[in-house]
Write a protein that holds these residues in place. Sequence first.
Motif, PDB file in Angstrom:
ATOM      1  N   GLN A 327       0.828  -1.204   0.000  1.00  0.00           N
ATOM      2  CA  GLN A 327       0.000   0.000   0.000  1.00  0.00           C
ATOM      3  C   GLN A 327       0.866   1.259   0.000  1.00  0.00           C
ATOM      4  OE1 GLN A 327      -3.435  -0.491   2.220  1.00  0.00           O
ATOM      5  NE2 GLN A 327      -4.067   1.619   2.191  1.00  0.00           N
ATOM      6  N   ALA A 328       1.980   1.224   0.716  1.00  0.00           N
ATOM      7  CA  ALA A 328       2.882   2.378   0.714  1.00  0.00           C
ATOM      8  C   ALA A 328       3.465   2.603  -0.682  1.00  0.00           C
ATOM      9  CB  ALA A 328       3.991   2.172   1.738  1.00  0.00           C
ATOM     10  N   TYR A 329       3.909   1.520  -1.337  1.00  0.00           N
ATOM     11  CA  TYR A 329       4.456   1.659  -2.692  1.00  0.00           C
ATOM     12  C   TYR A 329       3.411   2.207  -3.659  1.00  0.00           C
ATOM     13  CZ  TYR A 329       8.816  -0.837  -1.600  1.00  0.00           C
ATOM     14  OH  TYR A 329      10.043  -1.205  -1.100  1.00  0.00           O
ATOM     15  N   LEU A 330       2.163   1.716  -3.560  1.00  0.00           N
ATOM     16  CA  LEU A 330       1.104   2.246  -4.429  1.00  0.00           C
ATOM     17  C   LEU A 330       0.920   3.734  -4.189  1.00  0.00           C
ATOM     18  CD1 LEU A 330      -1.577  -0.608  -4.223  1.00  0.00           C
ATOM     19  CD2 LEU A 330      -0.178   0.002  -6.197  1.00  0.00           C
ATOM     20  N   GLY A 331       0.941   4.149  -2.909  1.00  0.00           N
ATOM     21  CA  GLY A 331       0.804   5.572  -2.611  1.00  0.00           C
ATOM     22  C   GLY A 331       1.954   6.400  -3.149  1.00  0.00           C
ATOM     23  N   MET A 332       3.140   5.788  -3.291  1.00  0.00           N
ATOM     24  CA  MET A 332       4.316   6.495  -3.814  1.00  0.00           C
ATOM     25  C   MET A 332       4.404   6.417  -5.339  1.00  0.00           C
ATOM     26  SD  MET A 332       6.849   4.966  -0.861  1.00  0.00           S
ATOM     27  CE  MET A 332       8.407   5.527  -1.542  1.00  0.00           C
ATOM     28  N   GLY A 333       3.427   5.749  -5.983  1.00  0.00           N
ATOM     29  CA  GLY A 333       3.433   5.632  -7.432  1.00  0.00           C
ATOM     30  C   GLY A 333       4.227   4.467  -7.969  1.00  0.00           C
ATOM     31  N   ARG A 334       4.764   3.613  -7.084  1.00  0.00           N
ATOM     32  CA  ARG A 334       5.538   2.432  -7.526  1.00  0.00           C
ATOM     33  C   ARG A 334       4.559   1.265  -7.665  1.00  0.00           C
ATOM     34  NH1 ARG A 334      10.351   2.775  -3.135  1.00  0.00           N
ATOM     35  NH2 ARG A 334      10.959   0.761  -4.089  1.00  0.00           N
ATOM     36  N   ILE A 335       3.769   1.320  -8.733  1.00  0.00           N
ATOM     37  CA  ILE A 335       2.579   0.470  -8.847  1.00  0.00           C
ATOM     38  C   ILE A 335       2.946  -1.005  -8.969  1.00  0.00           C
ATOM     39  CG2 ILE A 335       0.532  -0.016 -10.248  1.00  0.00           C
ATOM     40  CD1 ILE A 335       0.461   2.958 -10.926  1.00  0.00           C
ATOM     41  N   ALA A 336       3.882  -1.338  -9.844  1.00  0.00           N
ATOM     42  CA  ALA A 336       4.225  -2.758 -10.046  1.00  0.00           C
ATOM     43  C   ALA A 336       4.758  -3.382  -8.755  1.00  0.00           C
ATOM     44  CB  ALA A 336       5.255  -2.885 -11.164  1.00  0.00           C
ATOM     45  N   GLU A 337       5.658  -2.651  -8.051  1.00  0.00           N
ATOM     46  CA  GLU A 337       6.187  -3.175  -6.790  1.00  0.00           C
ATOM     47  C   GLU A 337       5.090  -3.286  -5.736  1.00  0.00           C
ATOM     48  OE1 GLU A 337      10.373  -1.510  -5.788  1.00  0.00           O
ATOM     49  OE2 GLU A 337       9.393   0.018  -7.018  1.00  0.00           O
ATOM     50  N   GLY A 338       4.210  -2.289  -5.719  1.00  0.00           N
ATOM     51  CA  GLY A 338       3.124  -2.308  -4.738  1.00  0.00           C
ATOM     52  C   GLY A 338       2.190  -3.485  -4.937  1.00  0.00           C
ATOM     53  N   LYS A 339       1.812  -3.750  -6.184  1.00  0.00           N
ATOM     54  CA  LYS A 339       0.909  -4.875  -6.456  1.00  0.00           C
ATOM     55  C   LYS A 339       1.579  -6.205  -6.099  1.00  0.00           C
ATOM     56  CE  LYS A 339      -1.587  -4.719 -10.254  1.00  0.00           C
ATOM     57  NZ  LYS A 339      -1.977  -4.530 -11.662  1.00  0.00           N
ATOM     58  N   LYS A 340       2.864  -6.311  -6.387  1.00  0.00           N
ATOM     59  CA  LYS A 340       3.589  -7.554  -6.086  1.00  0.00           C
ATOM     60  C   LYS A 340       3.585  -7.833  -4.587  1.00  0.00           C
ATOM     61  CE  LYS A 340       8.163  -9.702  -6.538  1.00  0.00           C
ATOM     62  NZ  LYS A 340       9.555  -9.510  -7.030  1.00  0.00           N
ATOM     63  N   GLN A 341       3.891  -6.802  -3.781  1.00  0.00           N
ATOM     64  CA  GLN A 341       3.920  -6.989  -2.329  1.00  0.00           C
ATOM     65  C   GLN A 341       2.520  -7.259  -1.776  1.00  0.00           C
ATOM     66  OE1 GLN A 341       6.462  -7.345  -0.458  1.00  0.00           O
ATOM     67  NE2 GLN A 341       8.126  -6.670  -1.789  1.00  0.00           N
ATOM     68  N   TYR A 342       1.523  -6.533  -2.293  1.00  0.00           N
ATOM     69  CA  TYR A 342       0.146  -6.709  -1.813  1.00  0.00           C
ATOM     70  C   TYR A 342      -0.337  -8.135  -2.064  1.00  0.00           C
ATOM     71  CZ  TYR A 342      -3.695  -3.897   0.051  1.00  0.00           C
ATOM     72  OH  TYR A 342      -4.617  -3.326   0.868  1.00  0.00           O
ATOM     73  N   GLU A 343      -0.115  -8.638  -3.287  1.00  0.00           N
ATOM     74  CA  GLU A 343      -0.573  -9.988  -3.635  1.00  0.00           C
ATOM     75  C   GLU A 343       0.163 -11.041  -2.813  1.00  0.00           C
ATOM     76  OE1 GLU A 343      -3.013 -10.935  -5.420  1.00  0.00           O
ATOM     77  OE2 GLU A 343      -3.570  -9.167  -6.583  1.00  0.00           O
ATOM     78  N   ALA A 344       1.467 -10.822  -2.563  1.00  0.00           N
ATOM     79  CA  ALA A 344       2.227 -11.785  -1.755  1.00  0.00           C
ATOM     80  C   ALA A 344       1.682 -11.845  -0.337  1.00  0.00           C
ATOM     81  CB  ALA A 344       3.705 -11.395  -1.738  1.00  0.00           C
ATOM     82  N   GLY A 345       1.321 -10.695   0.219  1.00  0.00           N
ATOM     83  CA  GLY A 345       0.758 -10.696   1.566  1.00  0.00           C
ATOM     84  C   GLY A 345      -0.608 -11.354   1.622  1.00  0.00           C
ATOM     85  N   MET A 346      -1.466 -11.066   0.640  1.00  0.00           N
ATOM     86  CA  MET A 346      -2.828 -11.633   0.662  1.00  0.00           C
ATOM     87  C   MET A 346      -2.830 -13.132   0.421  1.00  0.00           C
ATOM     88  SD  MET A 346      -5.527  -8.879  -0.890  1.00  0.00           S
ATOM     89  CE  MET A 346      -4.866  -8.951  -2.544  1.00  0.00           C
ATOM     90  N   ALA A 347      -1.785 -13.645  -0.211  1.00  0.00           N
ATOM     91  CA  ALA A 347      -1.711 -15.094  -0.422  1.00  0.00           C
ATOM     92  C   ALA A 347      -1.722 -15.827   0.916  1.00  0.00           C
ATOM     93  CB  ALA A 347      -0.456 -15.445  -1.219  1.00  0.00           C
ATOM     94  N   ARG A 348      -1.059 -15.252   1.929  1.00  0.00           N
ATOM     95  CA  ARG A 348      -1.074 -15.869   3.264  1.00  0.00           C
ATOM     96  C   ARG A 348      -2.475 -15.792   3.875  1.00  0.00           C
ATOM     97  NH1 ARG A 348       1.596 -19.207   7.075  1.00  0.00           N
ATOM     98  NH2 ARG A 348       0.595 -18.764   9.065  1.00  0.00           N
ATOM     99  N   TYR A 349      -3.164 -14.653   3.688  1.00  0.00           N
ATOM    100  CA  TYR A 349      -4.522 -14.527   4.221  1.00  0.00           C
ATOM    101  C   TYR A 349      -5.447 -15.578   3.618  1.00  0.00           C
ATOM    102  CZ  TYR A 349      -2.902  -9.874   5.633  1.00  0.00           C
ATOM    103  OH  TYR A 349      -2.220  -8.838   6.171  1.00  0.00           O
ATOM    104  N   GLU A 350      -5.283 -15.796   2.293  1.00  0.00           N
ATOM    105  CA  GLU A 350      -6.109 -16.820   1.648  1.00  0.00           C
ATOM    106  C   GLU A 350      -5.773 -18.199   2.193  1.00  0.00           C
ATOM    107  OE1 GLU A 350      -7.302 -15.495  -2.731  1.00  0.00           O
ATOM    108  OE2 GLU A 350      -5.145 -15.510  -2.480  1.00  0.00           O
ATOM    109  N   GLN A 351      -4.498 -18.420   2.461  1.00  0.00           N
ATOM    110  CA  GLN A 351      -4.072 -19.712   3.017  1.00  0.00           C
ATOM    111  C   GLN A 351      -4.704 -19.939   4.385  1.00  0.00           C
ATOM    112  OE1 GLN A 351       0.160 -20.004   3.621  1.00  0.00           O
ATOM    113  NE2 GLN A 351       0.185 -22.224   3.471  1.00  0.00           N
ATOM    114  N   GLU A 352      -4.842 -18.868   5.189  1.00  0.00           N
ATOM    115  CA  GLU A 352      -5.457 -18.985   6.503  1.00  0.00           C
ATOM    116  C   GLU A 352      -6.979 -19.107   6.430  1.00  0.00           C
ATOM    117  OE1 GLU A 352      -4.132 -15.532   8.576  1.00  0.00           O
ATOM    118  OE2 GLU A 352      -2.089 -16.281   8.834  1.00  0.00           O
ATOM    119  N   ASN A 353      -7.563 -18.787   5.269  1.00  0.00           N
ATOM    120  CA  ASN A 353      -9.015 -18.924   5.054  1.00  0.00           C
ATOM    121  C   ASN A 353      -9.812 -18.076   6.047  1.00  0.00           C
ATOM    122  OD1 ASN A 353     -11.201 -19.959   3.592  1.00  0.00           O
ATOM    123  ND2 ASN A 353     -11.572 -21.564   5.099  1.00  0.00           N
TER     124      ASN A 353
END
Length: 716
Positions: A327-353
């Motif tokens: 979210q910080a990277y997205l706010g700074m305009g670093r969109i590709a890096e921001g999406k990569k980090q966001y998706e990596a974090g949410m993958a764990r949330y999905e794993q926890e169901n």
Amino acid sequence: MAGFRNGWGLVRARPRAVAVALALALSPLLAGAQADPSSLYARIIEAREQSRFVPDQALTTLLKLQSEAAGAPPATQAELLNQLSVANMRAGKNDAAMAAADRLIAYGKSLHDDSIAAKGLMAKSYVLFDRADVDASHQMAFDAEKLAATSTNLALRSQIEVTVGQAYAEMGNFPAALVKLQNGVDTARQVTDDPVMLFGALNALVNLYTQLKEYDKASTALDELLAETEKLHSPGRMAIAKNTEYGLAIDSGQPKRALRALLQGLDLERKMGAERMIGMTLVNLSDSYLKEHDYPRAAQYANESLRSTQRTNDKSVEATARVNLGQAYLGMGRIAEGKKQYEAGMARYEQENNKPDLQAALREYGEALERVGDLAGAVSAYHRERAISNELFEKRRQQSVLELQEKYEAEKKQRQIQLLSRENQVKGTEIDNRRLQQRVWWLLALVFALASMVVGLLYRKVRHANAQLEVKNLELKAQSTLDPLTSLYNRRHFQDFMRGMTPPDPTQPEKRTAHGDDIVGALFLLDVDHFKHINDGYGHAAGDAVLKMIAENLRVALRETDMIVRWGGEEFLAFLPAIPRHGVDEIARRILVGISSQAIRYQEHEISVNVSVGFAPFPLVPADVPLPWERAVNLVDMALYLAKAHGRNRAYGVRGFENFEQTSMEAIEQDLESAWRAGYVDLSVVLGGDPETPPPSPSEHSNVVPLKHAAHKAGH
């Protein structure tokens, strides 16, 4: 934000609280431990305290104590196994932690000691949760609760009640969670030999009240928690309490207090060398700066937290650090890096169901992508969030219907028991009558008369009971088809209705009006714009008032013959069976204007509401083959998300299809906007706004409405 089970306090990381370290602030003495004459048990409890903050050192101590435990009392041996499981898990050694938990369960069973076995089940539940096997973890806690139901060990019962309460909260069942946590606190107040119990139970209760936005109750419980913490003289416990204070302060709009509590907690943690706690506090600091839109500092603390959690192998906190960093990277305009980090974090949330927290994460992800102009990514995130929202809404609705059904079934069984009791009374009366007949022949006529009267009365009562049962069954049927809040039809009723409809026959001539316009059905799907902001800003009661207002507006804007459905949490669907085709856009405009022109007066606030709409005539007929209603609703849903992604307070309508031989329905469903721009789909755009503003004219040369132009006219 959801609370979570842990031994340190609530991490208010965006987009959700970390749910990994468990309710290990509650580590009760097993019954009989006080009778241990040696100092072994005292050293185990000392290691228990050390384990919460520096688990590697505690594990070393516990392993050395194993050789002394062979001849110790059962309670001491059991507590050693329990703490070995906990310390291994906190040190990131889950295989060893699981082995110790299994040994503890087997030890309890061999002694026929339910308290020890239940303690082992709890230890196993924590390891399963840390492995992200959430469903199995919840079931293990429920099994432990059953096993310890009759235990006299109040500390153990309090621990289990708190953990089960947190499990219910993770499942989205907040009423059950609140009951369990309040019971856990009440039980902990009765524990006289371990003051840590009340600390842990109060900490969990504050977190839940904060999650429910019951800030006054959370503040009262926090005051008691801080008072209990002072008595413990424990820097680690105070750090936990400061994290919990942060969670309440940041949610209730006290950013300065929140930041102060975090920095105080971080100072205590660094003095203790509590690396796992430091990682979580750094996540919270990044979250604090995200709320202030200070994205560089938010990224700095998220990166520090990542380095810390990778050293401790704390996967859940690492996941939340990645989401904050994204979210910080997205706010700074670093969109590709921001999406990569966001998706990596949410993958764990999905794993926890953990569906409630994942839903919140996806909603914030969509809003962040929308702000940086990634509309396709935002639509995708909204779709994923909406699927979870609908799933949770349907589960809650089914639970309500089942509870109502169980209530009526219980009443029915009670009536049957009463009837059987009366029948038995009648049989007893008949036996007495036969005996009297043998002894007193001249009373025979009187006895038969009395028996007839009894049977007649019973018959009338049975008829009355059956009539009442019929009324209750009718009420149950109504409850199963209507939404209890808005009194609109619910999703199941609409699905049953559409399944029962006769499919349209494309070979039959179309029905037309006197002016030659063909008659069609129509589907409209509405979603309240920024509904979460209403709930967060004014409370859920205000949100309910908004939903009722929209339901009333739809009843006014549409006809009695039209079917209006509460489709999901803040979604409504309308099915109009017969209208002129040229009037479909005007109905969309009427819905937009009718709702946006109203304002809800709630307490001292006036709340204005807009909606976004997707719509289409029904049936939709690409290549002379009518689409099933399910696919038609899916297209309307995609049109709704285009309306949301391109400014809200507007309606996007699917008119029909062009050049269909060059594409396929699957390709259109994959990306409606691309199909529209390629000329395969004919869309119309209806803008919301002032009721006096005439509707925009459709393009005469192209089916592609310029999105930037449309957004400009809408004021976005």
